[in-house]
Design a protein around this motif. Structure first.
Motif, PDB file in Angstrom:
ATOM      1  N   GLU A   1      -7.781   0.609   4.509  1.00  0.00           N
ATOM      2  CA  GLU A   1      -7.574  -0.756   4.979  1.00  0.00           C
ATOM      3  C   GLU A   1      -6.426  -0.845   5.982  1.00  0.00           C
ATOM      4  O   GLU A   1      -6.547  -1.498   7.027  1.00  0.00           O
ATOM      5  N   PHE A   2      -5.296  -0.192   5.679  1.00  0.00           N
ATOM      6  CA  PHE A   2      -4.158  -0.264   6.581  1.00  0.00           C
ATOM      7  C   PHE A   2      -4.409   0.508   7.880  1.00  0.00           C
ATOM      8  O   PHE A   2      -3.723   0.293   8.869  1.00  0.00           O
TER       9      PHE A   2
ATOM     10  N   THR B   1      -1.139  -4.906  -5.133  1.00  0.00           N
ATOM     11  CA  THR B   1      -0.833  -3.477  -5.016  1.00  0.00           C
ATOM     12  C   THR B   1      -2.101  -2.645  -5.151  1.00  0.00           C
ATOM     13  O   THR B   1      -2.890  -2.824  -6.077  1.00  0.00           O
ATOM     14  N   ALA B   2      -2.280  -1.744  -4.194  1.00  0.00           N
ATOM     15  CA  ALA B   2      -3.406  -0.806  -4.166  1.00  0.00           C
ATOM     16  C   ALA B   2      -3.063   0.232  -3.101  1.00  0.00           C
ATOM     17  O   ALA B   2      -2.175   0.003  -2.278  1.00  0.00           O
ATOM     18  N   PRO B   3      -3.761   1.365  -3.070  1.00  0.00           N
ATOM     19  CA  PRO B   3      -3.469   2.324  -2.005  1.00  0.00           C
ATOM     20  C   PRO B   3      -3.643   1.741  -0.604  1.00  0.00           C
ATOM     21  O   PRO B   3      -2.813   1.973   0.278  1.00  0.00           O
ATOM     22  N   PHE B   4      -4.722   0.998  -0.367  1.00  0.00           N
ATOM     23  CA  PHE B   4      -4.995   0.384   0.941  1.00  0.00           C
ATOM     24  C   PHE B   4      -4.933   1.403   2.080  1.00  0.00           C
ATOM     25  O   PHE B   4      -4.501   1.076   3.190  1.00  0.00           O
TER      26      PHE B   4
ATOM     27  N   TYR C   1     -12.380  -3.023  -4.082  1.00  0.00           N
ATOM     28  CA  TYR C   1     -11.426  -3.714  -3.217  1.00  0.00           C
ATOM     29  C   TYR C   1     -11.876  -5.148  -2.930  1.00  0.00           C
ATOM     30  O   TYR C   1     -11.043  -6.038  -2.735  1.00  0.00           O
TER      31      TYR C   1
ATOM     32  N   LYS D   1      -4.587  -3.266  -8.438  1.00  0.00           N
ATOM     33  CA  LYS D   1      -5.991  -2.865  -8.398  1.00  0.00           C
ATOM     34  C   LYS D   1      -6.433  -2.156  -9.672  1.00  0.00           C
ATOM     35  O   LYS D   1      -7.476  -2.494 -10.250  1.00  0.00           O
TER      36      LYS D   1
ATOM     37  N   GLY E   1       0.809  -1.203   0.000  1.00  0.00           N
ATOM     38  CA  GLY E   1       0.000   0.000   0.000  1.00  0.00           C
ATOM     39  C   GLY E   1       0.845   1.257   0.000  1.00  0.00           C
ATOM     40  O   GLY E   1       2.046   1.218   0.258  1.00  0.00           O
TER      41      GLY E   1
ATOM     42  N   LYS F   1       3.964   2.215  -5.766  1.00  0.00           N
ATOM     43  CA  LYS F   1       3.456   0.878  -5.443  1.00  0.00           C
ATOM     44  C   LYS F   1       3.511  -0.061  -6.646  1.00  0.00           C
ATOM     45  O   LYS F   1       3.980  -1.195  -6.537  1.00  0.00           O
TER      46      LYS F   1
ATOM     47  N   TRP G   1       4.525  -1.052   3.206  1.00  0.00           N
ATOM     48  CA  TRP G   1       4.103   0.333   2.991  1.00  0.00           C
ATOM     49  C   TRP G   1       5.169   1.043   2.167  1.00  0.00           C
ATOM     50  O   TRP G   1       6.351   0.981   2.488  1.00  0.00           O
TER      51      TRP G   1
END
Length: 290
Positions: A190-191, A184-187, A164, A128, A103, A110, A215
């Motif tokens: 989620e994080f 891979t995604a911003p997340f 997602y 993603k 993320g 990323k 990260w």
């Protein structure tokens, strides 16, 4: 599993030519620019990056010194990265599958890191945007919004969650089949959500897979250079309100569990080197656990 936690990044002002050089280096290491490929002229690159030809020449001088670019008479500048070509013999052998969940904010690197890791390990890459963007754009247009919308309440409340969900489903299907994956995604949401992280860990453990959280940190100046360069319509709101956007994000955000941090700022180690170190740490843990 023990991995170093890196302190929160502080906004740094980096020379523009180093930012450009880092992004071109990342593109080479990720296989976007391939060995033997001719690069555009300084004037063309300056227009592409919205900088002066002098800045491009400075960036190219750095890459030439590193050996990633060579200058040939009449041929111009050529990518020189034969050792970065993927090899079927270079796949990482492990006893149980892993899920690398990567993320970071927009423009942090990323996708480039994911591509580099996929080339180093031979693991499946699930990005993603690659998997969901065409469907998300159509969904938004059918809902009466621009396909590039990533900021409105409609996208956040009605589309993002399903986007997602699709990514998670692709990850689960791979690990259930015994395949290691790089996701891979911003997340960002989620994080920041301990319950989500715990659920992903439990889902992975239930099928004998380890979830590895990564990260990607990048200082705002370098992020801005990359986001501006890629020219994606989904970034238009961020670019139009960049200072406000940076003020509204949490540069201290990290997953609330053991994780690895990759620093993709202009003054940090090359992304390829950091990716190799991450793979080496995973291999060492694999040996230690057997």
């Amino acid at each position: 599993m023990s991995r170093p936690r890196q302190g929160a990044g502080v906004q740094r002002s980096e020379p523009l030519h180093k930012q450009v050089a880092r992004n071109i280096r990342n593109a080479i290491e990720a296989g976007v620019l391939r060995d033997g490929q001719s690069l555009p002229s300084s004037r063309e690159l300056a227009a592409e990056w919205k900088v002066s030809p002098f800045t491009i020449n400075e960036a190219m001088d750095l890459l030439i010194k590193e050996g990633l670019v060579v200058s040939k008479p009449r041929a111009g500048r050529i990518v020189n990265a034969p050792n970065l070509s993927p090899s079927v013999d270079g796949k990482m052998q492990i006893s149980s599958p892993k899920a690398l969940i990567i993320g970071g904010y927009a423009g942090s690197g990323k996708s480039e890191l994911g591509r580099i890791l996929a080339r180093l390990t031979g693991w499946a890459l699930l990005d993603k945007d690659t998997l969901t963007r065409p469907v998300v754009e159509v969904a938004l247009e059918l809902l009466g919004h621009p396909g590039s919308d990533r900021e409105s309440e409609l996208y956040l409340s009605r589309v993002r969650g399903r986007e997602y969900e699709a990514l998670e489903s692709a990850m689960k299907e791979n690990i259930q089949c015994g395949n290691s994956v790089i996701v891979t995604a911003p997340f960002i949401r989620e994080f920041a959500d301990g319950a989500w992280v715990n659920r992903i860990q439990a889902d992975c453990q239930s099928v004998g897979t380890e979830a590895v959280f990564v990260w990607v940190y990048c200082d705002p100046a370098t992020m801005h250079t990359y986001v501006r360069h890629r020219g994606a319509a989904r970034d238009s709101v961020k670019l139009a309100n960049w200072d406000e956007y940076i003020a509204g994000i949490d540069l201290d955000l990290r997953p609330p569990v053991d994780h690895a941090v990759i620093d993709n700022s202009a003054t940090s180690k090359p992304l390829q080197e950091q990716a190799q170190q991450l793979v080496a740490s995973l291999a060492a843990e694999e040996v230690a656990s057997t």
